[in-house]
Design an enzyme around this catalytic site. Structure first.
Site, PDB file in Angstrom:
ATOM      1  N   ARG A 174       0.840  -1.217   0.000  1.00 15.22           N
ATOM      2  CA  ARG A 174       0.000   0.000   0.000  1.00 15.22           C
ATOM      3  C   ARG A 174       0.866   1.255   0.000  1.00 15.22           C
ATOM      4  O   ARG A 174       0.461   2.302  -0.483  1.00 15.22           O
ATOM      5  CB  ARG A 174      -0.968   0.002   1.201  1.00 15.22           C
ATOM      6  CG  ARG A 174      -1.802   1.270   1.289  1.00 15.22           C
ATOM      7  CD  ARG A 174      -3.110   1.100   2.060  1.00 15.22           C
ATOM      8  NE  ARG A 174      -2.969   0.340   3.281  1.00 15.22           N
ATOM      9  CZ  ARG A 174      -2.347   0.776   4.388  1.00 15.22           C
ATOM     10  NH1 ARG A 174      -1.813   1.979   4.423  1.00 15.22           N
ATOM     11  NH2 ARG A 174      -2.261   0.010   5.452  1.00 15.22           N
TER      12      ARG A 174
ATOM     13  N   TYR B 152     -17.140  14.030 -16.016  1.00 11.89           N
ATOM     14  CA  TYR B 152     -17.529  12.636 -15.789  1.00 11.89           C
ATOM     15  C   TYR B 152     -18.621  12.585 -14.707  1.00 11.89           C
ATOM     16  O   TYR B 152     -18.459  13.202 -13.637  1.00 11.89           O
ATOM     17  CB  TYR B 152     -16.288  11.856 -15.352  1.00 11.89           C
ATOM     18  CG  TYR B 152     -16.497  10.378 -15.216  1.00 11.89           C
ATOM     19  CD1 TYR B 152     -16.757   9.586 -16.327  1.00 11.89           C
ATOM     20  CD2 TYR B 152     -16.425   9.761 -13.975  1.00 11.89           C
ATOM     21  CE1 TYR B 152     -16.946   8.227 -16.205  1.00 11.89           C
ATOM     22  CE2 TYR B 152     -16.606   8.391 -13.845  1.00 11.89           C
ATOM     23  CZ  TYR B 152     -16.868   7.632 -14.964  1.00 11.89           C
ATOM     24  OH  TYR B 152     -17.053   6.287 -14.834  1.00 11.89           O
TER      25      TYR B 152
HETATM   26  C1  LIG Z   1     -13.956   6.804 -16.620  1.00  9.07           C
HETATM   27  C2  LIG Z   1     -13.623   8.164 -16.220  1.00  9.07           C
HETATM   28  C3  LIG Z   1     -13.372   8.479 -14.871  1.00  9.07           C
HETATM   29  C4  LIG Z   1     -13.500   7.467 -13.765  1.00  9.07           C
HETATM   30  O1  LIG Z   1     -12.545   6.455 -13.881  1.00  9.07           O
HETATM   31  P1  LIG Z   1     -12.743   4.965 -13.289  1.00  9.07           P
HETATM   32  O2  LIG Z   1     -11.446   4.332 -13.678  1.00  9.07           O
HETATM   33  O3  LIG Z   1     -13.933   4.379 -13.969  1.00  9.07           O
HETATM   34  O4  LIG Z   1     -12.935   5.100 -11.835  1.00  9.07           O
HETATM   35  C5  LIG Z   1     -13.022   9.769 -14.563  1.00  9.07           C
HETATM   36  N1  LIG Z   1     -12.935  10.721 -15.506  1.00  9.07           N
HETATM   37  C6  LIG Z   1     -13.167  10.453 -16.814  1.00  9.07           C
HETATM   38  C7  LIG Z   1     -13.059  11.557 -17.820  1.00  9.07           C
HETATM   39  C8  LIG Z   1     -13.531   9.175 -17.207  1.00  9.07           C
HETATM   40  O5  LIG Z   1     -13.785   8.927 -18.499  1.00  9.07           O
END
Ligand SMILES: *Cc1c(COP(=O)(O)O)cnc(C)c1O
Length: 394
Positions: free
Chosen positions: A59, A112
């Site tokens: 970790r 997102y």
């Molecule tokens: C998919 C995505 C995330 C989140 O990522 P995860 O790996 O699914 O947790 C954040 N920002 C953007 C622009 C994304 O496309």
């Protein structure tokens, strides 16, 4: 390669994750271990106090994970990287490292979906206030900045409307108010945009997308600019615990070896498909930063070296037409996510952005009729043929 930072990024993709060892292994192996033994009690104490360098517990640090952190930091021209279990873990850790109760965050409205939800429904419970605004509008940012604004969080191009925010100008605004600029660079990858060189303080990635590129890993990354931030972020990540595991780190480092050539194909395929869609009579509007019709085309050309692989568009027939299209495709797969070698198509309002309120969606231009296509690296004529057959049924 001592001077990996001096090399071209095509070479960095292949070599920057290599950490040599005594076996002569030509790639950094998977150190699938949770804990590392100490030679004696003094050695253990020295590792904990930082007097000696070495590994203690995964970790905190692990060689396979460090190899991945190195290649992404090199590509982003950052100081160090911090690999996380997912993009959301990276975003959560970065935000938590930078704000305290009573602080204020400004966040792009075209972002997102879960990022919006994290800020508005989770962080808000800890006394952190967020203003969601259109960060492509510098006046809107100026109006939103308060004395307690500590972070401006920008995703550009924004998800899914591909609205582009001017990173250099926003960095200046942020620094004028002792705030930090955090950029989600997932849509571009470090190949197409390097936010730290434009003044950003922190970059976050969902490595689930272009960096890994093969739709088989969920992972995230934070890249920071200096040692002070690195030490602070490392502590926060170690305490929150959202670290990647060595096997996934190995897979992402492997994916990155082909990042530069994959991105080239993603961009050329996307440009051809965007042009095809733009000329199709059943398509009303195509969002694509490389088109002159894109509202921030000039900013895009200035800060990005390619359009990326994501296109969103609206059909004249609205959501019903979109449903018919998405249900008719054979080569393009109906699925969320992006940045993988395979072409995916999805409906933001009911899928990736369903967790946002309808009001926030509409403000961000995410209409019910918007369709997002994440273009893969297949033969472009075959992707277009699939879309063409689908659109014929609309
Ligand atoms: C998919 C995505 C995330 C989140 O990522 P995860 O790996 O699914 O947790 C954040 N920002 C953007 C622009 C994304 O496309």
């Amino acid at each position: 390669m001592e001077d990996i930072r001096k090399h071209h990024e095509d070479t960095q993709c292949v070599h920057a994750s290599f950490i040599p060892d005594d076996t002569g292994a030509v790639v950094t192996p998977i150190y699938q271990v949770s804990t590392f033994s100490f030679r004696d009690v003094d050695h253990g104490a020295n590792l904990f106090s930082g007097k000696e360098k070495g590994y203690i517990y995964t970790r905190m640090a692990n060689p396979t994970i460090e190899a991945l952190e190195k290649v992404v930091a090199v590509l982003e021209k950052g100081y160090r990287g911090l690999a996380c279990a997912s993009g959301m873990a990276a975003i959560h850790t970065a935000i938590t490292a930078l704000v305290s109760a009573g602080d204020h965050i400004i966040c792009s409205e075209s972002v997102y979906g879960p990022t919006n939800t994290l800020l508005k429904t989770v962080m808000s419970r800890f006394g952190i206030e967020t203003s969601i605004i259109d960060t492509s509008d510098l006046d809107a940012i100026k109006a939103a900045i308060k004395d307690n604004t500590r972070v401006i969080y920008v995703e550009t191009p924004g998800n899914p409307t591909l609205v582009v925010s001017d990173l250099a100008a926003i960095a200046e605004l942020a620094h004028g108010h002792s705030a930090k600029l955090v950029v989600d660079n997932t849509f571009m990858s470090p190949i197409l945009q390097k936010p730290l060189t434009l003044g950003a303080d922190v970059v976050v990635h969902s490595m689930t997308k272009f960096l890994n590129g093969h739709a088989d890993v969920v992972a995230g990354m934070i890249v920071v600019k200096n040692e002070e931030d690195f030490k602070h972020f490392r502590k926060v990540l170690n305490q929150i615990g959202g670290v990647i595991d060595p096997f996934n780190a190995f897979l992402v480092a492997r994916g990155i070896k082909t990042l530069a050539i994959r991105i080239e194909r993603h961009c050329s395929n996307a440009e051809a498909i965007a042009r095809y869609l733009e000329n199709h009579p059943k398509v009303d509007r195509v969002h694509f930063p490389w088109f002159k019709s894109h509202p921030q085309h000039d900013v895009a050309k200035r800060q990005m070296t390619g359009p990326g692989g994501v296109i969103s568009f609206e059909l004249s027939g609205g959501i019903e037409a979109g449903k018919t299209l998405m249900n008719s495709l054979r080569l393009c797969t109906l699925a969320v996510s992006l940045g993988g070698v395979e072409t995916l198509i999805e409906h933001p309002a009911s899928m990736t952005h369903a967790s946002m309120s309808k009001e926030d969606r509409e403000k961000a231009g995410i209409t019910d009729g918007l369709v997002r296509i994440a273009v893969g690296i297949e033969k472009v004529e075959e992707i277009i043929e699939d879309l063409d057959k689908g659109l014929a049924k609309v």
